[in-house]
Write a protein that holds these residues in place. Structure first.
Motif, PDB file in Angstrom:
ATOM      1  N   ALA A  28      35.822  42.872  29.098  1.00 13.24           N
ATOM      2  CA  ALA A  28      35.375  41.546  29.568  1.00 13.24           C
ATOM      3  C   ALA A  28      36.173  41.134  30.805  1.00 13.24           C
ATOM      4  O   ALA A  28      35.616  40.552  31.746  1.00 13.24           O
ATOM      5  N   GLU A  29      37.464  41.435  30.806  1.00 13.60           N
ATOM      6  CA  GLU A  29      38.298  41.112  31.975  1.00 13.60           C
ATOM      7  C   GLU A  29      37.883  41.942  33.185  1.00 13.60           C
ATOM      8  O   GLU A  29      37.785  41.433  34.307  1.00 13.60           O
ATOM      9  N   PHE A  30      37.636  43.244  32.953  1.00 12.72           N
ATOM     10  CA  PHE A  30      37.171  44.110  34.054  1.00 12.72           C
ATOM     11  C   PHE A  30      35.903  43.536  34.693  1.00 12.72           C
ATOM     12  O   PHE A  30      35.800  43.416  35.908  1.00 12.72           O
ATOM     13  N   PHE A  31      34.922  43.172  33.862  1.00 13.01           N
ATOM     14  CA  PHE A  31      33.648  42.734  34.429  1.00 13.01           C
ATOM     15  C   PHE A  31      33.756  41.373  35.119  1.00 13.01           C
ATOM     16  O   PHE A  31      33.058  41.117  36.098  1.00 13.01           O
ATOM     17  N   GLU A  32      34.666  40.511  34.658  1.00  9.94           N
ATOM     18  CA  GLU A  32      34.854  39.247  35.394  1.00  9.94           C
ATOM     19  C   GLU A  32      35.533  39.508  36.746  1.00  9.94           C
ATOM     20  O   GLU A  32      35.212  38.859  37.744  1.00  9.94           O
ATOM     21  N   ALA A  86      23.684  45.988  31.044  1.00  8.00           N
ATOM     22  CA  ALA A  86      23.877  45.972  29.588  1.00  8.00           C
ATOM     23  C   ALA A  86      25.277  45.503  29.194  1.00  8.00           C
ATOM     24  O   ALA A  86      25.525  45.194  28.024  1.00  8.00           O
ATOM     25  N   ALA A  87      26.183  45.422  30.158  1.00  6.50           N
ATOM     26  CA  ALA A  87      27.570  45.057  29.824  1.00  6.50           C
ATOM     27  C   ALA A  87      27.692  43.584  29.450  1.00  6.50           C
ATOM     28  O   ALA A  87      28.722  43.161  28.904  1.00  6.50           O
ATOM     29  N   GLY A  88      26.657  42.805  29.753  1.00  6.97           N
ATOM     30  CA  GLY A  88      26.611  41.447  29.224  1.00  6.97           C
ATOM     31  C   GLY A  88      27.272  40.371  30.070  1.00  6.97           C
ATOM     32  O   GLY A  88      27.421  39.244  29.618  1.00  6.97           O
ATOM     33  N   ASN A  89      27.672  40.685  31.306  1.00  3.99           N
ATOM     34  CA  ASN A  89      28.219  39.632  32.164  1.00  3.99           C
ATOM     35  C   ASN A  89      27.042  38.917  32.839  1.00  3.99           C
ATOM     36  O   ASN A  89      26.385  39.485  33.717  1.00  3.99           O
ATOM     37  N   LEU A  90      26.822  37.671  32.434  1.00  7.00           N
ATOM     38  CA  LEU A  90      25.631  36.926  32.863  1.00  7.00           C
ATOM     39  C   LEU A  90      25.583  36.732  34.375  1.00  7.00           C
ATOM     40  O   LEU A  90      24.509  36.794  34.994  1.00  7.00           O
ATOM     41  N   GLN A  91      26.747  36.508  34.989  1.00 10.57           N
ATOM     42  CA  GLN A  91      26.761  36.242  36.429  1.00 10.57           C
ATOM     43  C   GLN A  91      26.431  37.497  37.235  1.00 10.57           C
ATOM     44  O   GLN A  91      25.766  37.410  38.267  1.00 10.57           O
ATOM     45  N   ILE A  92      26.880  38.655  36.768  1.00 10.41           N
ATOM     46  CA  ILE A  92      26.514  39.901  37.447  1.00 10.41           C
ATOM     47  C   ILE A  92      25.001  40.121  37.324  1.00 10.41           C
ATOM     48  O   ILE A  92      24.334  40.521  38.283  1.00 10.41           O
ATOM     49  N   GLN A  93      24.464  39.820  36.138  1.00 13.76           N
ATOM     50  CA  GLN A  93      23.004  39.946  35.963  1.00 13.76           C
ATOM     51  C   GLN A  93      22.259  39.048  36.959  1.00 13.76           C
ATOM     52  O   GLN A  93      21.260  39.456  37.559  1.00 13.76           O
ATOM     53  N   ARG A  94      22.780  37.818  37.136  1.00 12.29           N
ATOM     54  CA  ARG A  94      22.133  36.890  38.067  1.00 12.29           C
ATOM     55  C   ARG A  94      22.261  37.368  39.511  1.00 12.29           C
ATOM     56  O   ARG A  94      21.342  37.201  40.304  1.00 12.29           O
ATOM     57  N   PHE A  95      23.411  37.948  39.837  1.00  9.94           N
ATOM     58  CA  PHE A  95      23.575  38.482  41.192  1.00  9.94           C
ATOM     59  C   PHE A  95      22.549  39.584  41.445  1.00  9.94           C
ATOM     60  O   PHE A  95      21.914  39.616  42.504  1.00  9.94           O
TER      61      PHE A  95
END
Lengths: 124, 124, 124, 124, 124, 124
Positions: free
Chosen positions: A80-84, E21-30
């Motif tokens: 989660a930290e990596f992806f943020e 699929a990693a679930g980071n909503l902001q990356i999905q929006r980007f």
């Protein structure tokens, strides 16, 4: 990807040794400064590795990203930290970073699969 | 320096409003993503502001550096922490970042002198 | 142009002193490495200043270009040599460097007009 | 902003003349190639100016952005077209381009207010 | 070249799916904003793909260039149009873009040889 | 490394020929300007190749670095001179250049081992 993490590590060490053996004192000192920039201080080693991971992403250097992903993983950075952190790099650096993000995620997967001792990179 | 922090803040807000008022929905969404990238999550807002400060230093954008210095100061980043972050940016990005580092330190001084409410930047 | 050569020189020295006074040992060492990179060695100081002038042009940093123009002039670089170096930078870096080239030529003019002692920049 | 469009135009012409007068034949040829790259061909002049506007935005060069905004306006680019082009640059280049986008929109406003003959930039 | 267009396409899709699929909503929006930036609007999809092709060339990202060459070809960009767009990128970005131009032309050739259905990239 | 010096040379020539054969007159002229920028003039060909080597290092283009290493070696640049030039690039461009420095040193080794006629690159 141009090779496994293990190949990356070996090639990196082999060439760093050659550069340091070439006898240019100032390059040796630069490499030393580079190593010490990531030691614990007012900011933790973990945070400094994250700083450099994002800097490497926005500057779009695959080898630097690979190196700092391995070091971040060693410092306990979670997915989660990596992806943020990736998201900050993506927003700041734009879609031009996406091919590097794809390779970063591939490296992260490879890194998570390896038993920890194999992923250990000598610092510097 | 091309103006005071106060002038920077006013001009930034004025132009952001004009951009958002122009009615391009995707640009509005990008600005929204940009704001949200720095909210507390798996990584703290403080850490994310530091990530973006170093990214801005290596990408050599004075206005971005100014913005994130103010935000970092609001999040309680100390001088020792600022200079360790600057050092990571300097080592990664090289001497080409030094003119930006000079302006960053000038902005940090200006920021430390202002009473806190005046330095408050609206996010986004 | 954002100020005279004399203002550039004074501001540069004033902020470098503040950065060095902040007490971050690694930043101090980086500044030292930066100074020593341009000393006579296997390559002459003149040639190294030209290397860095062209690097500054392709990386598009006005302050770095200004600094290295002054240093090149001190090392005796002629106008014909300057323009051939500018041409290498222009071809390598493209038309995006032209606004910096315009400012570089303006600085060179300013530099040629000043009596030599005034243009002396402390190294580092 | 560091000056009006009119000041930008005058300074640009004055320095371009000095560069061309310096007598370096290859730089003269580069400037000629630069001018001709935007002439009507398989792609229209309007489209080529838009290509270069977005390239200037992602490379983050304010003077180049100013120049191509004026040229795009001369070629009849509408506000809706400008903002869609800005959006492509913003998505590709990321939030680091936003300070340049703010200045771009300020230039566009200035450009729309001027009577057309004043905004005419000599090509090249 | 590090692989065929077909390998590029498969790897790109595989890794994009993992990132989403990693679930980071902001990356999905980007990623969503990135896809929508190229839809028909005030500017046509064809023109927007050309804008991004030239932006990718001056920012020197091979994977981005490959992607936009395929999309431009799908939008009917002719060889003469491609080379005029390449020329704008070359003049703006300089000779440092030439290695990417060589790979771009190699990709264009590969793209022209493939029957159209095989070159179809999912958008986004 | 993605291939031997010999493969690099062959691929470079093959693709340059295709680009020049495509019939875009302005691209042909750009390639001609690129070749002539490195001819002896007020500055020697050797010095100009070193200028472009360091520019290529700070802009982080492996193919450009490879090309200029070969040309510098042909012009008689010694190892001590190479490493001082690398040091200037490293200090100016920062640790983000290190992966390119590793590949540069690998290319230099390869270049030193080859009998001279094999390393001859056609100019341009």
């Amino acid at each position: 990807m141009s090779g496994s993490l293990e190949e990356f590590r070996k090639n990196r060490e082999r060439m760093n040794e050659k550069i340091l053996a070439a006898g240019n004192l100032q390059i040796q000192r630069f490499f030393n400064l580079d190593t010490r920039a990531y030691e614990d201080g007012a900011l933790s080693a973990k945070l400094k590795e994250l700083l450099s991971l994002v800097a490497s992403l926005v500057l779009r250097c695959d080898d630097c990203i690979t190196y700092h992903i391995v070091r971040c993983a060693e410092e306990g950075v979670t997915d989660a930290e990596f992806f943020e952190a990736f998201n900050v790099g993506l927003v700041v650096g734009g879609s031009i970073t996406i091919p590097h993000l794809r390779r970063a995620v591939e490296r992260l997967e490879e890194c998570r699969k390896l038993p920890e001792p194999n992923t250990k990179l000598g610092k510097g």
